[in-house]
Write an enzyme that holds these catalytic residues in place. Structure first.
Site, PDB file in Angstrom:
ATOM      1  CG  ASN A 112      -0.164  -0.210   2.481  1.00 42.56           C
ATOM      2  OD1 ASN A 112       0.951  -0.218   2.555  1.00 42.56           O
ATOM      3  ND2 ASN A 112      -0.929  -0.389   3.525  1.00 42.56           N
ATOM      4  CG  HIS A 115       4.627   3.880   7.908  1.00 40.93           C
ATOM      5  ND1 HIS A 115       3.557   3.399   9.005  1.00 40.93           N
ATOM      6  CD2 HIS A 115       5.037   4.946   8.813  1.00 40.93           C
ATOM      7  CE1 HIS A 115       3.455   3.917  10.077  1.00 40.93           C
ATOM      8  NE2 HIS A 115       4.629   4.921  10.117  1.00 40.93           N
ATOM      9  CD  GLU A 126       5.336   5.500  13.537  1.00 39.76           C
ATOM     10  OE1 GLU A 126       5.373   6.362  12.456  1.00 39.76           O
ATOM     11  OE2 GLU A 126       4.269   4.703  13.759  1.00 39.76           O
TER      12      GLU A 126
HETATM   13  N1  UDP Z   1      -1.484  -4.816   7.071  1.00 38.46           N
HETATM   14  C1  UDP Z   1      -1.765  -6.016   6.281  1.00 38.46           C
HETATM   15  N2  UDP Z   1      -2.885  -6.685   6.479  1.00 38.46           N
HETATM   16  C2  UDP Z   1      -3.788  -6.101   7.536  1.00 38.46           C
HETATM   17  C3  UDP Z   1      -3.659  -4.841   8.002  1.00 38.46           C
HETATM   18  C4  UDP Z   1      -2.555  -4.212   7.751  1.00 38.46           C
HETATM   19  O1  UDP Z   1      -0.736  -6.474   5.739  1.00 38.46           O
HETATM   20  O2  UDP Z   1      -4.984  -6.672   7.426  1.00 38.46           O
HETATM   21  C5  UDP Z   1      -0.236  -4.191   6.861  1.00 38.46           C
HETATM   22  C6  UDP Z   1      -0.119  -2.726   5.928  1.00 38.46           C
HETATM   23  O3  UDP Z   1       0.875  -2.753   5.152  1.00 38.46           O
HETATM   24  C7  UDP Z   1      -0.320  -1.682   7.002  1.00 38.46           C
HETATM   25  C8  UDP Z   1       0.436  -2.094   7.879  1.00 38.46           C
HETATM   26  O4  UDP Z   1       0.176  -3.568   8.192  1.00 38.46           O
HETATM   27  O5  UDP Z   1       0.070  -0.322   6.372  1.00 38.46           O
HETATM   28  C9  UDP Z   1       0.490  -1.452   9.219  1.00 38.46           C
HETATM   29  O6  UDP Z   1      -1.107  -1.728   9.706  1.00 38.46           O
HETATM   30  P1  UDP Z   1      -2.028  -0.380  10.018  1.00 38.46           P
HETATM   31  O7  UDP Z   1      -3.058  -0.943  10.826  1.00 38.46           O
HETATM   32  O8  UDP Z   1      -1.079   0.411  11.185  1.00 38.46           O
HETATM   33  O9  UDP Z   1      -2.377   0.381   8.914  1.00 38.46           O
HETATM   34  P2  UDP Z   1      -1.571   1.903   8.333  1.00 38.46           P
HETATM   35  O10 UDP Z   1      -1.601   2.614   9.632  1.00 38.46           O
HETATM   36  O11 UDP Z   1      -0.346   1.750   7.641  1.00 38.46           O
HETATM   37  O12 UDP Z   1      -2.943   2.242   7.482  1.00 38.46           O
HETATM   38 MG    MG Z   2      -0.551   2.477  11.203  1.00 36.58          MG
END
Ligand code: UDP
Ligand code: MG
Length: 141
Positions: A112, A115, A126
């Site tokens: 995606n 980050h 971070e």
């Molecule tokens: N991720 C994943 N599967 C999921 C949820 C999250 O692979 O079902 C990965 C994705 O790359 C995501 C990261 O874990 O960006 C961190 O998750 P978070 O919930 O913190 O999402 P973000 O803050 O990046 O939107």
């Molecule tokens: Mg996150």
């Protein structure tokens, strides 16, 4: 003035979208105050992703994030944490609206593009995890 931690994920570099994503951040008026290329070690990734380290998808996430060197960046601006999250769209690229970074360049929920920190408190943690103090600059203008 607030700061946030950005990681250009492996898909973003592999698909050569770094310039497009930086352009969106610059068009939004944010200032780059730190930037480097680095390979993310498993221990660092486990700390960064501690909130999901016990999830079934974590091994695939770690393998993805370590699959090539990435670019980490510190951005500064008013309300930059929330405004960058708004530019990104939701975690799952398939649910992200066109016009958002993940909606335009992302693949799925793991792959995606970028980050970005999700709160001012987490941004401070971070930024300290990925940058030494001397790698973050006071920039005027
Ligand atoms: N991720 C994943 N599967 C999921 C949820 C999250 O692979 O079902 C990965 C994705 O790359 C995501 C990261 O874990 O960006 C961190 O998750 P978070 O919930 O913190 O999402 P973000 O803050 O990046 O939107
Ligand atoms: Mg996150």
């Amino acid at each position: 003035m607030e700061r946030t931690l950005i990681i250009f994920k492996p898909d973003c570099l592999n698909q050569r979208h770094v310039g497009n994503v930086i352009d969106r951040f610059e068009q939004a008026g944010f200032t780059i105050v730190g930037c480097k290329m680095t390979r993310l070690a498993p221990a660092l990734l486990r700390a960064h992703y501690a909130h999901v380290a016990d999830k079934p998808f974590y091994p695939a996430l770690e393998a993805f994030m370590a699959s090539r060197p990435v670019i980490v960046m510190a951005l500064e601006g008013e309300n930059v944490v929330q405004r960058v999250r708004d530019l990104l769209g939701p975690t799952d690229s398939r649910k992200a609206a066109k016009g958002t970074i993940r909606g335009d360049f992302g693949t799925d929920v793991t792959i995606n593009v970028v980050h970005a920190s999700d709160s001012d408190a987490n941004a401070r943690i971070e930024l300290a995890r990925f940058f030494a103090p001397y790698e973050l600059y006071e920039v005027n203008g």
